[in-house]
Structures are given as C-alpha cells and as structure tokens.
Design a protein around this motif. Structure first.
Motif, PDB file in Angstrom:
ATOM      1  N   TYR A 146       1.039  -1.064  -0.079  1.00  0.00           N
ATOM      2  CA  TYR A 146      -0.075   0.135  -0.092  1.00  0.00           C
ATOM      3  C   TYR A 146       0.854   1.249  -0.095  1.00  0.00           C
ATOM      4  N   ARG A 199      -5.964   9.815 -11.130  1.00  0.00           N
ATOM      5  CA  ARG A 199      -5.281  10.627 -10.039  1.00  0.00           C
ATOM      6  C   ARG A 199      -4.877   9.558  -9.039  1.00  0.00           C
ATOM      7  N   LEU A 201      -2.733   8.268  -5.935  1.00  0.00           N
ATOM      8  CA  LEU A 201      -2.115   9.062  -5.010  1.00  0.00           C
ATOM      9  C   LEU A 201      -2.018  10.371  -5.274  1.00  0.00           C
ATOM     10  N   LYS A 217      -5.537  -2.095  -2.089  1.00  0.00           N
ATOM     11  CA  LYS A 217      -6.822  -1.583  -1.363  1.00  0.00           C
ATOM     12  C   LYS A 217      -7.438  -3.094  -1.006  1.00  0.00           C
ATOM     13  N   GLU A 288     -12.224   4.612  -6.566  1.00  0.00           N
ATOM     14  CA  GLU A 288     -10.744   4.966  -5.945  1.00  0.00           C
ATOM     15  C   GLU A 288     -10.064   5.676  -6.895  1.00  0.00           C
ATOM     16  N   ASP A 289      -9.404   7.085  -6.545  1.00  0.00           N
ATOM     17  CA  ASP A 289      -8.513   7.584  -7.185  1.00  0.00           C
ATOM     18  C   ASP A 289      -8.830   8.088  -8.638  1.00  0.00           C
ATOM     19  N   ASP A 311     -13.980   6.280  -1.941  1.00  0.00           N
ATOM     20  CA  ASP A 311     -13.054   6.168  -0.858  1.00  0.00           C
ATOM     21  C   ASP A 311     -12.428   7.557  -0.741  1.00  0.00           C
ATOM     22  N   ASP A 312     -12.024   8.108  -1.720  1.00  0.00           N
ATOM     23  CA  ASP A 312     -10.933   9.505  -1.443  1.00  0.00           C
ATOM     24  C   ASP A 312     -11.968  10.599  -0.857  1.00  0.00           C
ATOM     25  N   ASN A 460      -0.653  11.663  -0.169  1.00  0.00           N
ATOM     26  CA  ASN A 460       0.432  10.578  -0.252  1.00  0.00           C
ATOM     27  C   ASN A 460       1.072  10.405  -1.700  1.00  0.00           C
ATOM     28  N   ASN A 505      -4.771   7.301   7.416  1.00  0.00           N
ATOM     29  CA  ASN A 505      -5.148   7.206   6.207  1.00  0.00           C
ATOM     30  C   ASN A 505      -6.699   6.441   6.170  1.00  0.00           C
ATOM     31  N   ASN A 506      -7.239   6.618   5.276  1.00  0.00           N
ATOM     32  CA  ASN A 506      -8.488   5.565   4.870  1.00  0.00           C
ATOM     33  C   ASN A 506      -8.461   4.527   4.974  1.00  0.00           C
TER      34      ASN A 506
HETATM   35  C1  LIG Z   1      -5.132   6.575   0.601  1.00  0.00           C
HETATM   36  C2  LIG Z   1      -5.832   7.232  -0.723  1.00  0.00           C
HETATM   37  O1  LIG Z   1      -6.725   6.731  -1.188  1.00  0.00           O
HETATM   38  C3  LIG Z   1      -5.148   8.110  -1.538  1.00  0.00           C
HETATM   39  O2  LIG Z   1      -3.895   8.611  -1.117  1.00  0.00           O
HETATM   40  O3  LIG Z   1      -5.940   8.332  -2.559  1.00  0.00           O
END
Ligand SMILES: CC(=O)C(=O)O
Ligand SMILES: NC(=O)C1=CN([C@@H]2O[C@H](COP(=O)(O)OP(=O)(O)OC[C@H]3O[C@@H](n4cnc5c(N)ncnc54)[C@H](O)[C@@H]3O)[C@@H](O)[C@H]2O)C=CC1
Ligand SMILES: [Mg+2]
Length: 622
Positions: A146, A199, A201, A217, A288-289, A311-312, A460, A505-506
């Motif tokens: 991770y 995107r 991190l 994840k 995610e991202d 999640d973000d 991150n 962190n999530n």
């Molecule tokens: C931790 C996370 O989900 C990020 O940095 O995008």
C-alpha cells in the motif's frame, strides 16, 4: 460400450473443465462434530497434479499432507518434507529477513520494490500463505503493498507486470462489457475496487498502471476486513491517459490516446456498472483515485442506485473526522467542541472537500452549529478561496471566505498569511503537493495559541506529504497532534519523550465500511453509516492514548478495529431500515442481532475470512 463410456467420461470431464474455469468459492466453513469438535470442511478442487500447484488458491506447496499428495496426484512432485503452515511462514520470513539484511545499503526505494516483488510472487503462488504473512506483519508490509511503495509500483507497473491480477475494461470494450464480466472466474464477488487511473495517490494520471491501487486496497480488505480473497475484484477502466510520458512510452501497457471525456466517458462507466450489477447484484463498488472532475459526479450519479462509495471523498473524510475528534479530546475538550475548531485545509479536491463536508455535518450533528461553514479556510493551488474567485463550483462556494472579513485576508492569500491571521487549531493538507507546510508555516502554527495544534499532512505517497513528522515536531513544538497519510516514524523529542506519528489514512475506514455494508446487506452507503463509523473509530481511542498524542490505533490492531467499525455500520444500516440481511440471516434476524452488542460483534467476526488451509478433495478421487 467402451467408446460410449469414453464419450460420457469426456463429457463429464468437459463439464468438470467448465467448472474448473469457475473457482470453487472457498468460504472457510466449519462443521461441528457430534463431540462438538470444530472440523474444517473440505474444498472441492476440480483439478489435479501440477494444475493444483499452479493455482494460488489451492496451492499449499510443501504443506500438502501425504494423503492429499496421493489423492490429488501430487506424489513425487514436491520435496519430501511435509511442512506445517507455521513452518512455511517461518521459512518465508527467514528468507525475507535475509534479503532485508543484505540490501540495507541499497537505495530505499529499490529495497522497497524488491520487497514488493517478493510479496507479489508469494501472492501469485500461494494466496493463503500470502495473507497469513500479510496479516501477521501488517505494520511492516502495509507500506509495501500500500502507500508509499504501491505508488512507485504503479509508476513502474508496465515494467513490473508479470501475471495478471484483476480486470481491465477499456474504451475499446464498449458494447462488450456485459459479456466480458463473465470472464472473471469467481462465481460470486463481494467487493470491487475500481479506478480510472486518473489521480493515483498524489502522483497524477498513471492510466492503466493505476491497477496497483485497487490491488493494494483489496489486499487490505482481505487482511483487515476478512473479505474472502476469492470474492474480490480489482478493476481499472482505461479510457486513455493524458500523461505524455506514458503516451510516448513504447512499454506502456494501456491505451495510448488522450483520455475520453464528457458523455463518452460516462457512457463507459455506466456500461461497466450495469455489467457488474447484472452479474453480481449485491456487489459493493468502491471508487478509488478518480480525478476531482469526476469523483463527485460519479458518486452522485450512482450512490442512490447502487451499493457504492468513493473512498477518497468519503473514506478520507471518515478517517479525518475521527482524527479531529481525537485531537479535540487530546486538547482536553469534549468531542462536541469540534464545532469551535478553526480549520485550515490545503487542497480543495475530492479528498479536501470530502473532509470539509463531513466535518461540517459532524459539527451540525454534535452541536447544532448552524454556521459550521465559517470554521473552514480552504486553499487550493491559487491560494485562499474567497467569494471573489471566478468560476467556483457550488460545492466549494459555500466555504468561500468573504473578503471584507475583519482578518483582511484577500482572494488568493498564501498559506503563511492565512495561518498568521486565522491562528487555526488545525492544519490539514490534502493537496498532493509535497513540502507545502514550510518551516515558516509550521512556526506560525506554533504561534496560533492553540495548546495542541493538529498538523495533518495527509497527502500520499511520502514524497507528497505536506511535511514530515520531524519537521512538524521541530518547528511547531512537542505538543502537536501529528497524522500523515503515509507512515512516518515516531520522533525522538529528547529527555525520553516521543513525538507520536499517527497514520491518518482511509485504510482505517474503508475496510469497515465495505464489510459493514456487506454484512448488513445495506441497499446504499448512507451518510449516517459513514458518521457512525467515524464516531466508532474515534471512540476506539482511550483518553490516556489521546493525551499522549496517539489518535489512531496501531496498525497491528486494524483487524479488530475494522470489525468494530463494521459492526457500527451494520447497526446504523439496520437503524435506518436500509438493511436487507446477508446470506442466511434475513433482515428481521439481523435487527435482533444488531440489538445486542455481543451478538453483533460475534456475527461480524464469524463472517470474517482467515487464511487457513482446508482439506482438498477432488471429484476424480471419489
Ligand atoms: C489513501 C488514498 O486513498 C489516496 O491517497 O488516494
Ligand atoms: N490520507 C489519506 O487517507 C488520503 C490522502 N489522499 C491524498 O490527498 C491528495 C489529494 O487527493 P485529491 O483531493 O483526490 O486530489 P485532487 O486532485 O482532487 O485535489 C488536489 C487539490 O489540491 C490543490 N493543490 C494542488 N497544488 C496545490 C498547492 N501548491 N497549494 C495548494 N493547493 C494545491 C488543487 O488545487 C486541488 O484543489 C493526494 O495526495 C492523495 O494521495 C487522498 C485520499 C486519502
Ligand atoms: Mg485513494
């Protein structure tokens, strides 16, 4: 007769072959004998011999007992010594520690990448042992599978790629997704983590190479939430990339054209969602991202239709809220005093706005604070956001400061000016931009008058953190509450004192949201479920820990914490009448279970998968 029998056998084998392509869902089920012994139920494997050794789900390597070696055609194909699961674990760890000892002079990132390679190879060979290793060493290995190492892995994924993991849907698959989804070998999938790679991190657009993030994840889903690894699916939706280096790189493994956008883009995501929910109507999809431009829009588009969350936006918000509630308690105030905090947020993207929205809701919930929006000062790459900013979207506009306020801050004011004038209690970074919390900014925070300022550089990976733990303690003083998105070591403050570095962190949040949603059978992931989860996470910390500046539980407790968070989610889903039950437990039974704390935690724990070998039987051998 014989020929007919042969045909029949061939037909049966073909049928078995068909089944082979669908993995046997290996739920860990136990049978209670008449003497009340717990006996592991066997898994049926539609394979023999080397095919079993090459299937990471069934492979036990040197741990196949003699009886199974005979039964499954493995005799002679393995070294003679039969090892226990623990001996295998030790053998892996001894080898791993030797590598660490031999490469301490190497560059940090090379070392980390080498570790990732070794873990990834184990994942490819033997999933059960891989998750055992991961769970037992979660603190040590989370930074490898991770953030931060997974960021480096994504950046280099086209070179690192060996064996496929997860699914790739691309712009070229339009019209095909509904059938493609059946190429996935598992009959049931509980959790999907999907990215479009736009995107990753704080590293920007990494296109198809972003697949590393859903994989990481979902590893945490297995390790922390006990989601069965046979029921998870990492996905990348490749609509092209705007990253020129990838467009120019002949080794890049994704589509080499600019990203599709607008209706073309949403049509692809829509088709993917329809395909997924047609095959697995009860699956949970975690976005995610996705770049800011699409993160909120897609969440709004699907959140009342499917079981989805971002999640973000929502996971980060939950963990930041829990951290802030902890910081308020560490200041010696009740949680409700969160409504009095002055909060400066650097980064007005998916994560930053997600956090601000949720903290605002918490202020209103906990203290009926009507003017909660007044507690925030938000900056983006153009500085402080005020009402005179052109082209502000409505989500941000509500937080824009008035330029005629008494502090005299102008549109686009710098972070240093804002901190000096506002004297905030909290400085939160979700900008994806390293080192924004400079010495001067941190020193200004020290002067803010807050007895325990909260410094949260949450971006991150490590290189994108707004400051390091050492910088924060050095320039802002020993009383700060520090939390970063990627891990930093605790800081030695001298005189035997430690400056605690929390990982905000999530990862503390999304596994519990996913597990709670699954086990409640919630129709939707609601704000109420997210708030209950955040309050539960905050409540996990004792006053003593908070006084010491420890606002999140240690990573080795993540499984236990996730179970608690999941229970809070189930409880809230039931309370909101949003729960349909799970498997053999219907909604009515779940209501009874949710009424009793002990029963509810037993229910959650019972459904968490653990890595253990189960006896294997082959239909060919009976
Ligand atoms: C931790 C996370 O989900 C990020 O940095 O995008
Ligand atoms: N700790 C955690 O659990 C999480 C951390 N993150 C991190 O948060 C960061 C941002 O993620 P998103 O919000 O999704 O990205 P985003 O691209 O949606 O938003 C980034 C925001 O930062 C602003 N920004 C960029 N450079 C800046 C500068 N020099 N000064 C001030 N503001 C600047 C941009 O204008 C934008 O508003 C990433 O590094 C990500 O890894 C995201 C989710 C969870
Ligand atoms: Mg993310």
């Amino acid at each position: 007769m014989q020929a007919g029998g042969g045909r029949l056998r061939k037909l049966l084998l073909a049928a078995a072959g068909l089944q082979q392509s669908f993995r046997n869902v290996g739920d860990v089920l136990f049978h209670r004998s008449i003497h009340n012994h717990r006996i592991k139920r066997p898994s049926i494997v539609h394979k023999r011999s080397t095919d079993i050794l090459h299937d990471p789900w069934f492979n036990k390597g040197t741990a196949f007992p003699a009886t199974e070696r005979d039964r499954l055609g493995l005799r002679g194909l393995l070294p003679p010594k039969v090892m226990t699961f623990e001996q295998q674990y030790e053998r892996f760890m001894v080898d791993f520690r030797q590598l660490e000892a031999n490469t301490t002079d190497g560059a940090d990132d090379m070392n980390a990448l080498a570790k990732w390679r070794i873990l990834n190879r184990l994942h490819d060979r033997n999933e059960t042992l891989y998750y055992h290793v991961l769970i037992k060493n979660i603190k040590h290995f989370a930074p490898i599978i991770y953030t931060p190492t997974i960021g480096l892995v994504c950046q280099r994924y086209s070179g690192l790629f060996r064996r496929p993991r997860g699914m790739y849907f691309t712009a070229d698959d339009r019209g095909e997704m509904m059938s493609m989804i059946y190429n996935w070998p598992a009959e049931q999938v509980d959790m999907i983590v999907v990215t479009d790679g736009s995107r990753i991190l704080g590293l920007g657009d990494l296109g198809a190479q972003g697949i590393g993030i859903p994989i990481g994840k979902l590893d945490l889903y297995v390790a922390a939430a006990g989601i069965n690894p046979q029921r998870v699916l990492p996905v990348v939706i490749d609509v092209g990339t705007n990253n020129q280096q990838l467009l120019d790189n002949p080794q890049y493994m994704g589509l080499q054209h600019p990203r599709l956008d607008g209706e073309e883009y949403t049509a692809i995501i829509d088709e993917f969602m329809e395909a997924v929910y047609t095959r697995w109507p009860r699956v949970i999809v975690q976005f995610e991202d996705f770049q800011n431009k699409w993160a909120f829009k897609l969440l709004q588009r699907y959140r009342n239709v499917y079981r989805v969350f971002n999640d973000d936006v929502q996971g980060t918000a939950g963990v930041a809220l829990a951290g802030l509630l902890g910081a308020v308690r560490a200041m010696g105030h009740p949680m409700e005093d969160i409504a009095k905090q002055k909060i400066v947020v650097v980064g007005a993207g998916s994560a930053g706005l997600g956090v601000v929205n949720m903290v605002k809701q918490a202020m209103m919930r906990l203290q009926d604070h009507e003017k909660a929006t007044n507690q925030f000062w938000i900056l983006d790459q153009d500085g402080l956001i005020t009402s005179s900013r052109k082209g502000l979207n409505p989500d941000v506009r509500q937080y824009a400061r008035e330029t005629d306020e008494h502090d005299g801050l102008k549109e686009g004011a710098s972070l240093l000016e804002v901190v000096k004038k506002v004297k905030p209690d909290v400085l939160l970074g979700l900008s994806g931009c390293g080192r924004l919390f400079t010495k001067e900014v941190l020193e200004a925070m020290k002067e803010s008058g807050c007895p325990r300022p909260a410094i949260f550089p949450l971006s991150n990976p490590t290189s994108n953190a707004e400051c390091t733990a050492i910088e924060a303690f050095q320039y802002c003083g020993p009383n700060i509450i520090f939390a970063s998105g990627s891990p930093f070591r605790d800081v030695d403050l001298g005189n035997g004192k430690i400056g605690h570095s929390n990982q905000g962190n999530n990862m503390y949040f999304f596994p519990g949201i996913g597990l709670g949603t699954l086990l409640s059978g919630a129709r939707h992931v609601t704000d109420g479920m997210l708030h209950s989860a955040a309050e539960c996470l905050a409540a996990c910390m004792s006053d003593e820990h908070l006084q010491e500046g420890i606002i999140f539980p240690p990573i080795p407790r993540i499984r236990e914490i996730t179970a608690k968070v999941a229970a809070a989610v189930v409880k809230e889903a039931v309370k909101e009448d949003n729960s349909e039950g799970y498997r053999e437990t219907n909604a009515r039974e779940l209501r009874q279970i949710a009424d009793d704390e002990g029963e509810l935690s037993a229910y959650v724990e019972e459904h968490m998968w653990s890595p253990e070998y189960s006896p294997l039987v082959s239909p060919h051998s009976y």
